[in-house]
Design an enzyme around this catalytic site. Sequence first.
Site, PDB file in Angstrom:
ATOM      1  N   CYS A  33     127.810 100.413  69.782  1.00 11.12           N
ATOM      2  CA  CYS A  33     127.705 101.341  70.916  1.00 11.12           C
ATOM      3  C   CYS A  33     127.539 100.627  72.249  1.00 11.12           C
ATOM      4  CB  CYS A  33     126.565 102.330  70.702  1.00 11.12           C
ATOM      5  SG  CYS A  33     124.946 101.560  70.792  1.00 11.12           S
ATOM      6  N   CYS A 102     118.931 103.705  68.447  1.00 12.35           N
ATOM      7  CA  CYS A 102     118.261 103.337  69.699  1.00 12.35           C
ATOM      8  C   CYS A 102     116.804 102.982  69.464  1.00 12.35           C
ATOM      9  CB  CYS A 102     118.355 104.474  70.716  1.00 12.35           C
ATOM     10  SG  CYS A 102     120.035 104.853  71.228  1.00 12.35           S
TER      11      CYS A 102
END
Length: 164
Positions: A33, A102
């Site tokens: 990402c 994350c």
Amino acid sequence: MYSDKVMDHFFNPRNVGMIQDADGVGIAGNPVCGDLLKLFIKVKDDVIEDIKFQTLGCGAAIATSSMVTEMVKGKTLEEAKTVTNQAVAQALGGLPPVKMHCSNLAADAVHKAIEDYEGKRSGKKSRESLFKGEGSEAEAGIRGGREAAAYDEHHHHEIPEEED
């Protein structure tokens, strides 16, 4: 989609910046990402006295980075080592499943900063050198991924990519 806590930490991130004379530096990234987190700690008497971060990434990456700094600031190194990606996500009121990576970045960066600090105390090389000076080593440490592997700016030649 995002909790109020996630939105608060995204719009008002805590502990943003860098510590020039950091005792430990942790780097975590996700090449898929493109999120990248640099985390800096200042330690006194085995307690995280100060902590700062720089994140390049989505709102969830920024929010988890901010939250993890609040979770470990003032904690002992041993307490900070127990922080997990799940704990970071829970502290934010949850994250969408697609954004759970994350919180991995946040917890991993804390653990790597502590490892760096402990390594410095035992005489190992610091990760901090990735952020100083110029040249391909510093840039590759920050860029990471295929771009850094494909081109070495210091030596000015192409590096062959491995066959998949």
